[in-house]
Design a protein around this motif. Structure first.
Motif, PDB file in Angstrom:
ATOM      1  N   PRO A   1     239.647  23.304 142.761  1.00  0.00           N
ATOM      2  CA  PRO A   1     240.257  24.443 142.046  1.00  0.00           C
ATOM      3  C   PRO A   1     239.689  25.788 142.502  1.00  0.00           C
ATOM      4  N   LEU A   2     240.565  26.796 142.526  1.00  0.00           N
ATOM      5  CA  LEU A   2     240.146  28.125 142.958  1.00  0.00           C
ATOM      6  C   LEU A   2     239.479  28.934 141.851  1.00  0.00           C
ATOM      7  N   ASP A   3     239.366  28.347 140.650  1.00  0.00           N
ATOM      8  CA  ASP A   3     238.642  29.031 139.580  1.00  0.00           C
ATOM      9  C   ASP A   3     237.246  28.440 139.385  1.00  0.00           C
ATOM     10  N   LYS A   4     236.806  27.644 140.359  1.00  0.00           N
ATOM     11  CA  LYS A   4     235.440  27.136 140.365  1.00  0.00           C
ATOM     12  C   LYS A   4     234.704  27.776 141.546  1.00  0.00           C
ATOM     13  N   TYR A   5     233.470  28.193 141.323  1.00  0.00           N
ATOM     14  CA  TYR A   5     232.763  28.969 142.335  1.00  0.00           C
ATOM     15  C   TYR A   5     231.466  28.279 142.761  1.00  0.00           C
TER      16      TYR A   5
ATOM     17  N   ASP B   1     244.595  36.319 151.242  1.00  0.00           N
ATOM     18  CA  ASP B   1     244.566  35.977 149.817  1.00  0.00           C
ATOM     19  C   ASP B   1     243.195  36.222 149.195  1.00  0.00           C
TER      20      ASP B   1
ATOM     21  N   ASN C   1     238.896  40.085 147.266  1.00  0.00           N
ATOM     22  CA  ASN C   1     238.276  39.432 146.118  1.00  0.00           C
ATOM     23  C   ASN C   1     236.764  39.422 146.287  1.00  0.00           C
TER      24      ASN C   1
ATOM     25  N   LEU D   1     234.744  37.648 144.917  1.00  0.00           N
ATOM     26  CA  LEU D   1     234.255  36.264 144.836  1.00  0.00           C
ATOM     27  C   LEU D   1     234.611  35.451 146.079  1.00  0.00           C
ATOM     28  N   ARG D   2     235.091  36.107 147.125  1.00  0.00           N
ATOM     29  CA  ARG D   2     235.616  35.383 148.293  1.00  0.00           C
ATOM     30  C   ARG D   2     234.601  34.454 148.944  1.00  0.00           C
TER      31      ARG D   2
ATOM     32  N   LEU E   1     234.442  30.949 147.074  1.00  0.00           N
ATOM     33  CA  LEU E   1     235.666  30.157 146.955  1.00  0.00           C
ATOM     34  C   LEU E   1     235.692  29.033 147.983  1.00  0.00           C
TER      35      LEU E   1
ATOM     36  N   THR F   1     238.535  26.373 149.538  1.00  0.00           N
ATOM     37  CA  THR F   1     239.935  25.972 149.572  1.00  0.00           C
ATOM     38  C   THR F   1     240.220  25.027 150.725  1.00  0.00           C
TER      39      THR F   1
END
Length: 322
Positions: free
Chosen positions: A220-224, A293, A297, A299-300, A303, A305
């Motif tokens: 998931p992209l909302d986990k860091y 994308d 950000n 937080l890039r 991330l 992906t």
């Protein structure tokens, strides 16, 4: 205002990263993220070269009050410290290097295939981490043990095994397997519907989620991910594709098992022929700040992906659907 030093700088385990709308301080020691306004990010850059008193003296009124609040925030949250010798504390090096040709390999195990030749060739890549996904059936264990024995003297440091639960897969069998092969770092049992066994070691884990649900779900992209190693990786290379290969049930080599494209087959070609192919490596050097994308950000660099990439007319990349 100034105690124990003229300059205020971030601790070496912190990194200030700016985004389009806000910035964030990555704390690699605690694995946390501290969001800050871009004005504070700019102030941190200015404080790198100027004493605190000099910067403060250039401000008046509300700007000076805001400055004092920013300094208090940095000190209260233990993000920065005072020193008279700021150049004695250089920023951590930004390079990332690993000597392996392949660092991480995922293998969908096929009972009817011989992996002896593949194990030898994987060793030649200096691979350090292997994930083996095993279908259900106790008959899989004999073949799996043959592979693990072949891998015992390789460069691999850790092997994680994912197994699908069935009635024959008892805890005692898993414990014996774990004890027999020192390179086994973790055994994960998926689709386990019974009561979780008690008294087992933490390196053997049971999950109710099915294998299909786990394998088909991208990260998931909302986990860091916040640590020094991952930051250096994602700021230099693509954090998922770099030096990674995934082999499906039929031996097809992919960047990710969720992708359609195959770059060769381990049962039909030499592994070196596949992994040194430029097409297989085309996304290795695409860091997260080269992806449209992500580039704005803050937080890039945290991330992760697995999505395929598309080259844009600007020389950057965009995420594509699976």
């Amino acid at each position: 205002m100034i105690n124990n030093g003229s300059h205020l700088i971030l601790y070496s385990h912190n990194r200030n990263i700016r985004g389009e709308e806000r910035s964030v301080i990555y704390n690699f020691k605690k694995g946390t993220l501290s969001f800050i306004p871009n004005s504070l990010s700019e102030l941190l850059d200015e404080l790198t070269d100027k004493p605190v008193a000099t910067v403060r003296a250039e401000l008046e009124g509300e700007d000076r009050e805001t400055f004092d609040e920013y300094v208090s925030y940095l000190r209260t949250n233990q993000l920065a410290f005072y020193t008279n010798e700021p150049y004695a504390f250089p920023e951590m090096p930004g390079e990332y290097f690993t000597p392996e040709h392949i660092t991480y390999c995922v293998l969908e195990f096929n009972l009817n295939k011989d992996y002896g030749h593949f194990g030898q060739q994987l060793n030649e890549t200096l691979c350090k981490n292997l994930e083996i996904r095993v279908p259900p059936g106790i008959e899989q264990l004999t073949k799996l043990k043959d592979l693990l024995e072949h891998l015992a003297s390789t460069t691999l440091r850790s092997i994680a095994v994912y197994m699908e639960a069935d009635e024959h897969l008892q805890l005692s069998v898993l414990q014996e397997l774990y004890q027999q092969f020192p390179k086994l770092d973790k055994i994960n049992v998926l689709g386990y519907k019974e009561e979780i066994p008690t008294g087992h070691q933490e390196d053997i884990a049971f999950f109710k989620a099915s294998a299909e649900a786990v394998y088909s779900k991208p990260f998931p992209l909302d986990k860091y991910l916040v640590n020094r190693k991952y930051f250096l990786l994602s700021s230099n290379y693509h954090p998922y594709f770099y030096k990674r290969m995934e082999v499906d049930f039929n031996g097809e080599v992919k960047n990710c098992l969720l992708h359609q494209q195959s770059f060769g087959n381990i049962f039909q070609q030499n592994l070196s022929e596949i992994i040194f192919n430029e097409d297989f490596r085309k996304w290795w050097n695409v860091s997260n700040d080269q992806i449209e994308d992500f580039k704005g950000n803050e937080l890039r660099f945290a991330l992760f992906t697995q999505q395929p990439l598309k080259l844009t007319s600007k020389g950057t990349y965009q995420l594509e659907a699976f």
